[in-house]
Design a protein around this motif. Sequence first.
Motif, PDB file in Angstrom:
ATOM      1  N   ASP A 188       0.826  -1.214   0.000  1.00  0.00           N
ATOM      2  CA  ASP A 188       0.000   0.000   0.000  1.00  0.00           C
ATOM      3  C   ASP A 188       0.858   1.261   0.000  1.00  0.00           C
ATOM      4  O   ASP A 188       0.411   2.315  -0.467  1.00  0.00           O
ATOM      5  N   MET A 189       2.072   1.151   0.511  1.00  0.00           N
ATOM      6  CA  MET A 189       2.996   2.285   0.528  1.00  0.00           C
ATOM      7  C   MET A 189       3.778   2.412  -0.779  1.00  0.00           C
ATOM      8  O   MET A 189       4.542   3.360  -0.951  1.00  0.00           O
ATOM      9  N   GLY A 190       3.604   1.438  -1.658  1.00  0.00           N
ATOM     10  CA  GLY A 190       4.275   1.488  -2.948  1.00  0.00           C
ATOM     11  C   GLY A 190       5.469   0.578  -3.095  1.00  0.00           C
ATOM     12  O   GLY A 190       6.082   0.517  -4.170  1.00  0.00           O
ATOM     13  N   TYR A 191       5.823  -0.153  -2.041  1.00  0.00           N
ATOM     14  CA  TYR A 191       6.975  -1.046  -2.110  1.00  0.00           C
ATOM     15  C   TYR A 191       6.604  -2.382  -2.744  1.00  0.00           C
ATOM     16  O   TYR A 191       5.429  -2.783  -2.754  1.00  0.00           O
ATOM     17  N   ARG A 192       7.604  -3.058  -3.248  1.00  0.00           N
ATOM     18  CA  ARG A 192       7.423  -4.372  -3.863  1.00  0.00           C
ATOM     19  C   ARG A 192       7.898  -5.452  -2.898  1.00  0.00           C
ATOM     20  O   ARG A 192       8.919  -5.281  -2.213  1.00  0.00           O
ATOM     21  N   THR A 193       7.175  -6.571  -2.882  1.00  0.00           N
ATOM     22  CA  THR A 193       7.422  -7.585  -1.854  1.00  0.00           C
ATOM     23  C   THR A 193       7.773  -8.954  -2.442  1.00  0.00           C
ATOM     24  O   THR A 193       7.633  -9.966  -1.775  1.00  0.00           O
ATOM     25  N   PHE A 194       8.219  -8.975  -3.703  1.00  0.00           N
ATOM     26  CA  PHE A 194       8.785 -10.169  -4.335  1.00  0.00           C
ATOM     27  C   PHE A 194       7.780 -11.318  -4.427  1.00  0.00           C
ATOM     28  O   PHE A 194       8.132 -12.499  -4.300  1.00  0.00           O
ATOM     29  N   ASP A 195       6.531 -10.971  -4.678  1.00  0.00           N
ATOM     30  CA  ASP A 195       5.465 -11.983  -4.633  1.00  0.00           C
ATOM     31  C   ASP A 195       5.591 -13.033  -5.723  1.00  0.00           C
ATOM     32  O   ASP A 195       5.083 -14.150  -5.560  1.00  0.00           O
ATOM     33  N   SER A 196       6.241 -12.705  -6.818  1.00  0.00           N
ATOM     34  CA  SER A 196       6.385 -13.687  -7.908  1.00  0.00           C
ATOM     35  C   SER A 196       7.530 -14.657  -7.647  1.00  0.00           C
ATOM     36  O   SER A 196       7.681 -15.642  -8.371  1.00  0.00           O
ATOM     37  N   VAL A 197       8.331 -14.384  -6.613  1.00  0.00           N
ATOM     38  CA  VAL A 197       9.504 -15.213  -6.333  1.00  0.00           C
ATOM     39  C   VAL A 197       9.392 -15.932  -4.989  1.00  0.00           C
ATOM     40  O   VAL A 197       9.664 -17.130  -4.886  1.00  0.00           O
ATOM     41  N   LEU A 198       8.989 -15.203  -3.950  1.00  0.00           N
ATOM     42  CA  LEU A 198       8.870 -15.780  -2.611  1.00  0.00           C
ATOM     43  C   LEU A 198       7.427 -16.181  -2.337  1.00  0.00           C
ATOM     44  O   LEU A 198       6.487 -15.572  -2.852  1.00  0.00           O
ATOM     45  N   ASP A 199       7.245 -17.190  -1.503  1.00  0.00           N
ATOM     46  CA  ASP A 199       5.905 -17.625  -1.097  1.00  0.00           C
ATOM     47  C   ASP A 199       5.452 -16.750   0.070  1.00  0.00           C
ATOM     48  O   ASP A 199       5.795 -17.011   1.222  1.00  0.00           O
ATOM     49  N   ASN A 200       4.677 -15.737  -0.247  1.00  0.00           N
ATOM     50  CA  ASN A 200       4.266 -14.757   0.765  1.00  0.00           C
ATOM     51  C   ASN A 200       2.858 -14.987   1.305  1.00  0.00           C
ATOM     52  O   ASN A 200       2.284 -14.095   1.935  1.00  0.00           O
ATOM     53  N   ARG A 201       2.341 -16.177   1.101  1.00  0.00           N
ATOM     54  CA  ARG A 201       0.985 -16.441   1.593  1.00  0.00           C
ATOM     55  C   ARG A 201       0.902 -16.370   3.119  1.00  0.00           C
ATOM     56  O   ARG A 201      -0.182 -16.145   3.673  1.00  0.00           O
ATOM     57  N   TYR A 202       2.021 -16.541   3.791  1.00  0.00           N
ATOM     58  CA  TYR A 202       2.024 -16.460   5.254  1.00  0.00           C
ATOM     59  C   TYR A 202       1.476 -15.131   5.754  1.00  0.00           C
ATOM     60  O   TYR A 202       0.879 -15.052   6.824  1.00  0.00           O
ATOM     61  N   ASP A 203       1.654 -14.077   4.966  1.00  0.00           N
ATOM     62  CA  ASP A 203       1.269 -12.741   5.413  1.00  0.00           C
ATOM     63  C   ASP A 203      -0.235 -12.596   5.579  1.00  0.00           C
ATOM     64  O   ASP A 203      -0.705 -11.713   6.290  1.00  0.00           O
ATOM     65  N   ARG A 204      -1.003 -13.486   4.935  1.00  0.00           N
ATOM     66  CA  ARG A 204      -2.474 -13.417   5.025  1.00  0.00           C
ATOM     67  C   ARG A 204      -3.026 -14.275   6.159  1.00  0.00           C
ATOM     68  O   ARG A 204      -4.232 -14.252   6.415  1.00  0.00           O
ATOM     69  N   GLU A 205      -2.172 -15.008   6.841  1.00  0.00           N
ATOM     70  CA  GLU A 205      -2.605 -15.907   7.908  1.00  0.00           C
ATOM     71  C   GLU A 205      -2.763 -15.128   9.212  1.00  0.00           C
ATOM     72  O   GLU A 205      -1.800 -14.576   9.737  1.00  0.00           O
ATOM     73  N   TYR A 215      14.306  -1.119  -7.059  1.00  0.00           N
ATOM     74  CA  TYR A 215      13.146  -0.218  -7.046  1.00  0.00           C
ATOM     75  C   TYR A 215      12.828   0.224  -5.622  1.00  0.00           C
ATOM     76  O   TYR A 215      12.589   1.405  -5.360  1.00  0.00           O
ATOM     77  N   ASN A 216      12.804  -0.727  -4.688  1.00  0.00           N
ATOM     78  CA  ASN A 216      12.506  -0.400  -3.287  1.00  0.00           C
ATOM     79  C   ASN A 216      13.523   0.578  -2.717  1.00  0.00           C
ATOM     80  O   ASN A 216      13.162   1.522  -2.000  1.00  0.00           O
ATOM     81  N   GLN A 217      14.782   0.331  -3.002  1.00  0.00           N
ATOM     82  CA  GLN A 217      15.825   1.222  -2.504  1.00  0.00           C
ATOM     83  C   GLN A 217      15.628   2.636  -3.033  1.00  0.00           C
ATOM     84  O   GLN A 217      15.725   3.619  -2.285  1.00  0.00           O
ATOM     85  N   HIS A 218      15.322   2.736  -4.312  1.00  0.00           N
ATOM     86  CA  HIS A 218      15.093   4.052  -4.929  1.00  0.00           C
ATOM     87  C   HIS A 218      13.878   4.737  -4.305  1.00  0.00           C
ATOM     88  O   HIS A 218      13.920   5.938  -3.998  1.00  0.00           O
TER      89      HIS A 218
END
Length: 397
Positions: free
Chosen positions: A320-337, A372-375
């Motif tokens: 929501d802040m505009g950062y990217r969270t590597f969703d196409s590479v890492l399994d980030n489903r934990y964040d919804r639990e 991108y995140n660093q920038h």
Amino acid sequence: MALSFNFVVDRVARGKIYPHLAAWSAEPYTPEWRQFGGHWPYTTPLRIQEYCDLHQVKINTYSIEDCPAGSFYPIAIGFFDLNIDYFGLLPPAVISKVADKKLKLLFFYHEGDNPYRIKERLDTLASTYQLDVTCYVFVSSNSAAKNIPGFVAFQDSELWYYQRNHTNPPLPIPHKSRERDFTVLSRTHKWWRAIALADLRSQGLLDNSYWSYCETTADTDIENCPVEVDYLKLKEQTLAFVAGGPYVSDELTQEERNDHSLNREPKYFMKSYCNIVLESQFDYDQSGGVLLSEKTFKPIKHGQMFFIAGGAGSLQVLRDMGYRTFDSVLDNRYDRETDNTMRWIKLSEAIAQAHAQGLSKLFEQCREDIEYNQHLFMQIKTPRLNTLIEQINEQHR
């Protein structure tokens, strides 16, 4: 259009707005100036003033006698004590203007305490003083605040870490192999962090990593923890882990580790592929919200991919802040639990999966998003502050 804050202030000392309601006495640019938060009633200097100075957003200051419509009386809080009568500490002239609806209170709170409980307390105080519950706006670092009338959610630590570390350039992101897999750092003891590290260690995921657990404890109340250690069958292992500590990966003192103005150990970011962020809390006061501390923004500034061991929805707040969270590479489903124990299980599985796939390969797949995140982090934060002003003003109407 340039936006600005209109603040009613009791006193300005050497260019700094003096903390309202404070009993502690200190002057700017002294060590004591940073000690307000340790003294009742725990009001502090305004961080927002430092941010506005750095990012070129104007703060207009007025006396109580000459303030224009739409002005606020700002109160920054280091620790919100539900037993303190904040309204009773207000100067009579301020509470009179608030009662006449010619002035509003504006609270700034950079911690993640449950904002629903804070609202209940402030509404009770307002009613006690026969004030409308719309007499204040509360800015909270807990993301759940966005769902509460009169509250604004603002991830303060993004600007705080930017401000504290802004004299240091972001670390480079070299095109070469890195000597370690993960960076996992814990400066202070919390049982859920101990469980996390004991679990990762037992799986061999820390064998080639920078990791630390810098503080031990005589406390054995491990069940007082958002993660169910008995369900994980890690109780004895975690107790033994803490008893065997502390574990350090550098020669710094605890004070130096907590000094965010310097990058004392660049190896943590430049020589490992992935940061497993152990956030301030794993469950933010049963609020359903999230606070992102400087722990999250460090790997963003300094060029790493990351997992976040924190409240459910931490990655979504970053998106929501505009950062990217590597969703196409890492399994980030934990964040919804939302179940804390299951979230840790899913997170540890995602970490193990990334490790098995090869972190060097995953890092290169994430490189564009890391850069991108660093920038994005390094961009001037005037838009963030303008959005905050707009949201505050929206609650003021």
